[in-house]
Design an enzyme around this catalytic site. Structure first.
Site, short mmCIF file in Angstrom:
data_model
loop_
_atom_site.label_atom_id
_atom_site.label_comp_id
_atom_site.label_asym_id
_atom_site.label_seq_id
_atom_site.Cartn_x
_atom_site.Cartn_y
_atom_site.Cartn_z
N ASP A 102 0.84 -1.20 0.00
CA ASP A 102 0.00 0.00 0.00
C ASP A 102 0.87 1.25 0.00
O ASP A 102 2.01 1.23 0.46
CB ASP A 102 -0.86 0.07 1.27
CG ASP A 102 -1.81 -1.09 1.38
OD1 ASP A 102 -2.20 -1.64 0.34
OD2 ASP A 102 -2.15 -1.45 2.52
N1 URA Z 1 -1.30 -5.96 3.78
C1 URA Z 1 -1.71 -4.68 3.87
O1 URA Z 1 -2.69 -4.40 4.52
N2 URA Z 1 -1.00 -3.75 3.22
C2 URA Z 1 0.11 -4.01 2.50
O2 URA Z 1 0.72 -3.11 1.93
C3 URA Z 1 0.52 -5.34 2.42
C4 URA Z 1 -0.20 -6.31 3.07
#
Ligand code: URA
Length: 239
Positions: A102
């Site tokens: 993310d």
């Molecule tokens: N899980 C999440 O919530 N965010 C990420 O970036 C990777 C795994």
């Protein structure tokens, strides 16, 4: 010498499977001749055309990056925000991230121009372990962590078995640091797993991917994978 479909996939034209289809359909020429034989070996000096267009042959390249938070796991962003490939201005190959973190997650991200390699690692059936460190609001109990381990119901189904460990807690601030190892890669999965338990994630970092870690790297830095690491990652697909 490399197999024709692999060279086409590595040039970023399409996946290896689709390249095989193109070959069988007679859409691929080597040195001006249509080749329909799958597995035909070609050398770097051979001229390859797909649908009449010469392909750009690229050396496969593999990076391990420490993605900072506040960066998009993509090769471009419509809103002009910083993307992970901005950290590789000197790399001429068309690299892309394998999977994604993310925008506000930091940590280990692999990048390559090798589409087959990326497909292997992203395939759910190969169960690559991903190790996350999450800072959450609130302090989950042992029992709640066991719930995460056994699988928790999310809107897109129950999560697969995972490992969860309380690393530290701050009673005054009511926060906890938890290590969570999962092998699925659903969208915002770690955040949603904690959210489902009632512990919103304040900070998230991926510290491990299969046997790889961030050792020696600061946010924004990267290194190339060694040939041995590349082989080991490929082997995950056959074990
Ligand atoms: N899980 C999440 O919530 N965010 C990420 O970036 C990777 C795994």
């Amino acid at each position: 010498m490399e197999r024709l479909q692999k060279v086409i996939a590595q040039a970023g034209v399409t996946s290896r499977r689709k390249a095989e289809k193109l070959i069988e359909e007679g859409q691929v020429k080597v040195n001006g001749q249509v080749i329909r034989e799958l597995g035909t070996k070609v050398s770097p000096s051979d001229e390859i055309e797909v649908n009449g267009v010469p392909i750009d042959k690229e050396e496969p390249i593999y990076f391990l990056m420490y993605k900072p938070s506040g960066v998009i796991s993509s090769v471009k962003d419509e809103k002009g925000r910083k993307v992970v490939t901005d950290y590789f201005p000197e790399v001429e190959q068309r690299i892309f991230p394998i999977g994604r973190l993310d925008y506000d997650t930091s940590g280990l991200l692999l990048l390559t121009n090798d589409g087959d390699f990326a497909n292997i690692l992203m395939h759910p059936k190969y169960n690559v372990d991903k190790r996350y460190i999450a800072k959450v609001k609130g302090i989950p109990s042992k029992l709640e962590l066991r719930t995460l381990e056994k699988g928790i119901q999310l809107e897109d189904g129950k999560t697969a078995p995972a490992k969860a460990k309380l690393k530290s807690l701050d009673k005054k601030k009511q926060t906890a640091i938890i290590e969570l190892i999962i092998h699925e890669g659903r969208n915002r999965q770690v955040r949603r797993m904690f959210e489902a338990l009632g512990y919103p994630v304040q900070k998230l970092k991926r510290e491990g991917y299969a046997f790889l870690d961030l050792h020696g790297l600061n946010p924004g830095e990267s290194r190339t994978l060694t040939p041995h690491e590349i082989k080991q990652l490929r082997n995950l697909a056959v074990t």
